[in-house]
Design an enzyme around this catalytic site. Structure first.
Site, short mmCIF file in Angstrom:
data_model
loop_
_atom_site.label_atom_id
_atom_site.label_comp_id
_atom_site.label_asym_id
_atom_site.label_seq_id
_atom_site.Cartn_x
_atom_site.Cartn_y
_atom_site.Cartn_z
CD GLU A 18 -3.00 1.17 2.21
OE1 GLU A 18 -4.00 1.88 2.07
OE2 GLU A 18 -2.79 0.47 3.22
CB VAL B 89 0.12 9.13 -1.35
CG1 VAL B 89 -1.31 9.57 -1.49
CG2 VAL B 89 0.65 8.57 -2.64
CB THR C 38 0.37 3.22 5.89
OG1 THR C 38 0.45 2.46 4.69
CG2 THR C 38 0.21 2.29 7.07
CB CYS C 39 -1.25 5.91 1.17
SG CYS C 39 -0.88 4.31 0.66
CG PHE C 40 -4.70 8.12 2.00
CD1 PHE C 40 -4.29 8.98 1.01
CD2 PHE C 40 -5.11 6.84 1.65
CE1 PHE C 40 -4.32 8.60 -0.33
CE2 PHE C 40 -5.13 6.44 0.32
CZ PHE C 40 -4.73 7.32 -0.67
#
Length: 412
Positions: A193, A362, A385-387
């Protein structure tokens, strides 16, 4: 049949006994490392450091002089051609050229910090930042641009092993699969991710939908490196094997393994040769991947007020009972549990230099956010986890929320 249920059931008591008398880990309590999930991080670290000290002979001094602006190359030339035992058993004595100072430990600690930042210098082409966080790094698949890349990876593995032996922290954070590689653990789809959010979503879509007559993938991936186009088989003859509803699980597994491990296998193999030369694989594997990051980089200094003041809410408000339960739980956590919560939601334990207002995702700066999970309140919290996004079900009580949160960050 008896050991695991017994140690799981009495986890709290056993950890408390060890904390009050750490020497128990030198005796029969050492057996507890056989069940990794039982010991808390601080007790594991005590056992680990005691084991390292027991193989330490005399520690002859190893003087090294480096230029601050060329610390990576100077350190590489000074250390790489020494024997493993010389590096393992020596006490480093660092001098920065042109700077007066006696190294009673402080200069070495600074050297580790400066050196660890230079590992990620884009001129060396060894690592790339992950899209979701510019301060977390993954090995560069095309690092062969640098003719010395494999010996540099081995050197970096040695430096990380040496820093752990010297109980000095490094200012470096790697993507989750790097820590899993060190521990010899398999990677999972979730690890994709933070590395490639869009690709991750497409793989999740494939798993969750009937793909019959919809996609035309084969068991292969295409790469385009500096104009050179290649088709890489994920299994033998993969470019001729169509992905179907029946074999899609295997396809996703193979793609994830290729993206996270196989494509950087040569780089990681050399990294591990350097690391295992200083720390045995048997000993390091008492930790999980989150704990390994804390062992290498240290526990972060987390200001809960700053964290709370820089959090946004979706389908919750700052005054909701669930949100107040959440912050009450965070304040009740110890430093290790707070670090694990941060890792669970953001992918790393690193707190930005200027606090939580600079947390990145991201698309640049991306604040910590808590979203209402409209599913069953029997579910555990989950994250993206990207956001920097925590999905929190509306738990009825503080105890349920706190227990679910701890279960998710320790087992999830």
């Amino acid at each position: 049949n008896l050991f695991f249920p017994f140690t799981d059931a009495h986890k709290k008591l056993l950890n408390q006994m060890i904390r009050s008398n750490p020497k128990l880990m030198s005796g029969p309590f050492a057996l507890l490392v056989k069940n990794q999930k039982v010991l808390d991080f601080d007790n594991k670290r005590y056992f680990f450091n005691a084991k390292l000290k027991s193989d330490n002979q005399e520690r002859p001094k190893l003087p090294i002089t480096v230029r601050r602006e060329q610390v990576f190359l100077d350190s590489y030339r000074a250390l790489f051609f020494k024997t493993n035992d010389e590096i393992k058993n020596s006490k480093l004595e660092i001098t920065f050229k042109g700077e007066s100072g006696v190294d009673a430990g402080g200069v070495t600690r600074e050297w580790y910090q400066v050196l660890s930042r230079q590992m990620f210098n884009p001129d060396y082409a060894l690592f790339l930042p992950v899209p979701s966080d510019k301060t977390t790094f993954h090995p560069n698949r095309t690092s062969a641009l640098n003719p010395e890349h494999l010996s540099f990876f081995k050197f970096i593995g040695m430096i990380i092993g040496k820093a752990i032996r010297d109980q000095c922290f490094l200012d470096c954070h790697f993507s989750r699969e790097v820590y899993k590689n060190i521990l010899g653990r398999p990677v999972s789809l979730k690890d994709m991710e933070s590395l490639d959010p869009d690709y991750y979503k497409s793989l999740v879509w494939i798993l969750e939908n009937d793909i019959t007559d919809i996609i035309e993938e084969t068991f292969s991936v295409e790469t385009d490196d500096y104009g050179e186009h290649k088709v890489i088989n994920l299994i033998e003859g993969g470019k001729d094997i169509i992905v179907t509803e029946a074999n899609k699980q295997d396809y996703v597994k193979k793609v994830v393994e290729y993206k996270l491990q196989t494509s950087v296998k040569e780089q990681m193999d050399n990294f591990l040769v350097g690391f295992y030369a200083l720390i045995s694989k048997d000993l390091i594997t008492i930790f999980d991947e989150q704990e390994l990051e804390l062992l290498i980089s240290g526990l972060p200094d987390i200001d809960v007020d700053d964290w709370k003041n820089n959090t946004t809410y979706v389908n919750y408000t700052a005054t909701c009972k669930e949100v107040s339960y959440f912050w009450r739980a965070v304040r009740s956590f110890d430093a290790e549990e707070r670090a694990k919560l941060l890792q669970f939601v953001t992918g790393t334990s690193k707190v930005p230099l200027n606090g939580f207002k600079e947390l990145s995702g991201v698309n640049g700066v991306c604040k910590f956010s808590i979203h209402r999970d409209f599913g069953s309140s029997e579910r555990l919290p989950s994250s993206h986890t990207c956001f920097n996004q925590l999905n929190l079900p509306p738990y009825e009580s503080y105890e349920t929320l706190r227990g679910s949160l701890l279960l998710a960050i320790n087992e999830g």
